[in-house]
Write an enzyme that holds these catalytic residues in place. Structure first.
Site, PDB file in Angstrom:
ATOM      1  N   ASN A   1      -5.820  -7.834  10.463  1.00 33.83           N
ATOM      2  CA  ASN A   1      -5.334  -7.886   9.087  1.00 33.83           C
ATOM      3  C   ASN A   1      -4.701  -6.549   8.701  1.00 33.83           C
ATOM      4  O   ASN A   1      -5.300  -5.490   8.881  1.00 33.83           O
ATOM      5  CB  ASN A   1      -6.513  -8.196   8.162  1.00 33.83           C
ATOM      6  CG  ASN A   1      -6.152  -8.077   6.699  1.00 33.83           C
ATOM      7  OD1 ASN A   1      -5.095  -8.537   6.282  1.00 33.83           O
ATOM      8  ND2 ASN A   1      -7.038  -7.472   5.919  1.00 33.83           N
TER       9      ASN A   1
ATOM     10  N   TYR B   1       0.844  -1.203   0.000  1.00 32.87           N
ATOM     11  CA  TYR B   1       0.000   0.000   0.000  1.00 32.87           C
ATOM     12  C   TYR B   1       0.877   1.251   0.000  1.00 32.87           C
ATOM     13  O   TYR B   1       1.810   1.370   0.800  1.00 32.87           O
ATOM     14  CB  TYR B   1      -0.935  -0.008   1.214  1.00 32.87           C
ATOM     15  CG  TYR B   1      -1.900  -1.158   1.153  1.00 32.87           C
ATOM     16  CD1 TYR B   1      -3.172  -1.004   0.607  1.00 32.87           C
ATOM     17  CD2 TYR B   1      -1.516  -2.431   1.587  1.00 32.87           C
ATOM     18  CE1 TYR B   1      -4.047  -2.076   0.517  1.00 32.87           C
ATOM     19  CE2 TYR B   1      -2.383  -3.509   1.494  1.00 32.87           C
ATOM     20  CZ  TYR B   1      -3.648  -3.323   0.953  1.00 32.87           C
ATOM     21  OH  TYR B   1      -4.504  -4.392   0.851  1.00 32.87           O
TER      22      TYR B   1
ATOM     23  N   ALA C   1      41.061  49.455   2.758  1.00 28.49           N
ATOM     24  CA  ALA C   1      39.633  49.498   3.088  1.00 28.49           C
ATOM     25  C   ALA C   1      38.913  50.521   2.217  1.00 28.49           C
ATOM     26  O   ALA C   1      39.454  51.580   1.883  1.00 28.49           O
ATOM     27  CB  ALA C   1      39.448  49.835   4.560  1.00 28.49           C
TER      28      ALA C   1
ATOM     29  N   HIS D   1      33.236  37.779   8.373  1.00 28.13           N
ATOM     30  CA  HIS D   1      31.960  38.418   8.667  1.00 28.13           C
ATOM     31  C   HIS D   1      31.491  39.322   7.531  1.00 28.13           C
ATOM     32  O   HIS D   1      32.278  39.946   6.828  1.00 28.13           O
ATOM     33  CB  HIS D   1      32.003  39.235   9.977  1.00 28.13           C
ATOM     34  CG  HIS D   1      33.348  39.746  10.346  1.00 28.13           C
ATOM     35  ND1 HIS D   1      33.950  39.415  11.528  1.00 28.13           N
ATOM     36  CD2 HIS D   1      34.223  40.536   9.692  1.00 28.13           C
ATOM     37  CE1 HIS D   1      35.136  39.989  11.593  1.00 28.13           C
ATOM     38  NE2 HIS D   1      35.326  40.677  10.485  1.00 28.13           N
TER      39      HIS D   1
ATOM     40  N   ASP E   1       0.344   4.125   1.050  1.00 28.55           N
ATOM     41  CA  ASP E   1       0.248   4.982   2.238  1.00 28.55           C
ATOM     42  C   ASP E   1       0.687   4.256   3.508  1.00 28.55           C
ATOM     43  O   ASP E   1       0.399   4.704   4.614  1.00 28.55           O
ATOM     44  CB  ASP E   1      -1.171   5.522   2.399  1.00 28.55           C
ATOM     45  CG  ASP E   1      -2.216   4.424   2.542  1.00 28.55           C
ATOM     46  OD1 ASP E   1      -1.858   3.229   2.451  1.00 28.55           O
ATOM     47  OD2 ASP E   1      -3.405   4.755   2.742  1.00 28.55           O
TER      48      ASP E   1
END
Length: 453
Positions: free
Chosen positions: A165, A98, A419, A359, A100
């Site tokens: 079952n 099955y 920078a 960073h 599912d």
């Protein structure tokens, strides 16, 4: 052996437009779990019976070894199996599963197959503490199965039976075709039930044998979102238990999700609320901080991944340090001892041995050599609105904070970038690169003052 997987149901209680068997468990459709288990049994024919959302289901699980039968009308499980008959080898037995019911172990199914190897009709049963709602297995004084009786039809004595079952059966295919043809739909639903076949098998003189799983959760199905969530927790706990057995340290086994395959070396430690998707490999001595998401990645020996890091499609060398709050996107490759720190994003880029971007940086479409320092606020400007271009930074470069590198551009070995510099031309080896700027101080300036209301 033939294997038939029933996947035609509508799943009304799921309250979803998505076919029930396509709802995800651990990141994969329910049906995919069942197909994967079926394949371990090496069937000669593998048939999936589809109905509701047939095209969508077929597209989701299509494969060379999977055939599809269509149940156009939902007329019960017996009717569903009947649609698969033309695709089966009548000389081989048929195992019915099955779509599912995703957690049945292959070992459980092998036991059932072995029990019915002499041509018997085999049923997978399970004994429950509370069998309410399930069909009971009725046996005679000698212990032989005589019938399956549904809850609504059971006598008070039969309601005391705890063996139920599961619906999973194995049966000779030639006889199955005859029995399915003899089924009647004289019930309130007007459907043809596969469970009714057992009485026909007994009437035909077939032995009915049974087998049981090691755990009752192997037979649990999904009919609602609540049941889906329950099975997800069961599955994840099973995965966590296996990791613990393999020596992985889990800060809380209830708070780790594996939605794919996770391979771990020795002395791996995983903190809480981590999610692993796709194929993930963690080498020896890897440490994962809390709240990380890692997808389709390999992580080298001794690497530390700090909290709230997202990694997708990346390769990390040994002793790298990532995060916190880092994001590695597809194509990111980090050599040994590289560092990618907080609020750094890396995409389709190589970061060399011992290089660091600690960073507030974006590195995209770049090749960065060894021992490079990337200052905070650095951006590789790789996109002009239509095309992507690469940035190359050779070994031993120092990139100052707030630098923009406008690709395509190459920075030579040993360069220092001041920078606040914008690099838009190639830079030769060993020089200082900067944009000339003048700083001015003016006296007599008066800062504006807000008016009081």
């Amino acid at each position: 052996m033939n294997i038939v997987i029933l996947a035609a149901g509508t799943g009304k209680r799921m309250r979803s437009a998505l076919p029930k068997v396509l709802h995800p468990l651990a990141g994969r459709p329910l049906l995919s779990h069942v197909i994967a288990t079926a394949r371990t049994l090496q069937p000669s024919r593998l048939v999936v019976v589809v109905g509701h959302g047939a095209e969508q289901v077929q597209a989701a699980v299509a494969a060379p070894d999977v055939q599809f039968a269509v149940q156009a009308e939902q007329l019960g499980t017996g009717h569903a199996v009947r649609q698969a008959l033309p695709l089966l080898d009548p000389a081989q037995p048929t195992l019915v599963l099955y779509g599912d019911v995703p957690l049945t172990r292959a070992s459980t199914l092998r036991r059932l197959v072995d029990a019915a190897r002499d041509g018997s009709y085999g049923i997978l049963t399970v004994t429950l503490d509370d069998p309410t709602g399930y069909g009971r297995i009725v046996r005679d004084a000698a212990g032989f199965v005589t019938r399956i009786v549904e809850q609504k039809d059971a006598s008070p004595e039969q309601l005391k039976i705890a063996e139920i079952n599961t619906g999973i059966i194995i049966t000779p295919t030639g006889q199955l075709a005859m029995w399915l043809g003899a089924l009647k739909n004289e019930n309130a639903q007007g459907e043809y039930y596969l469970t009714d076949v057992v009485e026909l098998a007994i009437e035909a003189g077939f032995d009915v044998v049974t087998s049981q799983p090691d755990d009752e959760w192997e037979t649990l199905g999904v009919n609602s979102k609540a049941q889906l969530a329950e099975l997800e927790r069961i599955h994840q706990r099973n995965v966590a238990d296996a990791l613990l057995v393999d020596g992985v340290t889990l800060a809380d086994p209830a708070r780790v999700d594996v939605r794919g395959t996770l391979r771990c070396g020795r002395d791996v430690s995983i903190d809480v609320n981590c999610v692993f998707e796709g194929n993930v490999t963690l080498a020896d001595n890897v440490t994962i901080g809390p709240n990380c998401v890692i997808r389709n990645a390999s992580v080298g020996t001794g690497t530390r991944i700090d909290a709230f890091t997202h990694i997708d499609g990346a390769e990390l060398g040994a002793n790298t340090v990532i995060g916190p709050y880092a994001r590695l996107r597809p194509g990111a490759q980090l050599a040994d001892e590289a560092h990618v720190g907080n609020f750094v994003e890396v995409k389709n880029a190589v970061i060399g041995h011992g290089s660091k971007a600690n960073h507030l940086t974006y590195i995209g479409d770049a090749d960065i050599g060894a021992r490079v320092n990337i200052g905070a606020g650095t951006i590789t400007c790789n996109y002009d609105g239509a095309n992507k271009f690469r940035t190359v930074i050779e070994d031993d470069v120092f990139v100052g904070s707030d630098t923009q590198l406008v690709a395509p551009v190459r920075v030579g070995r040993g360069v220092t970038i001041a920078a606040g510099t914008t690099i838009w031309k190639d830079v030769a080896e060993g020089v200082l690169a900067l944009n000339e700027k003048t700083q001015t101080a003016k006296s007599g300036y008066v800062r504006p003052v807000k008016k009081k209301s």
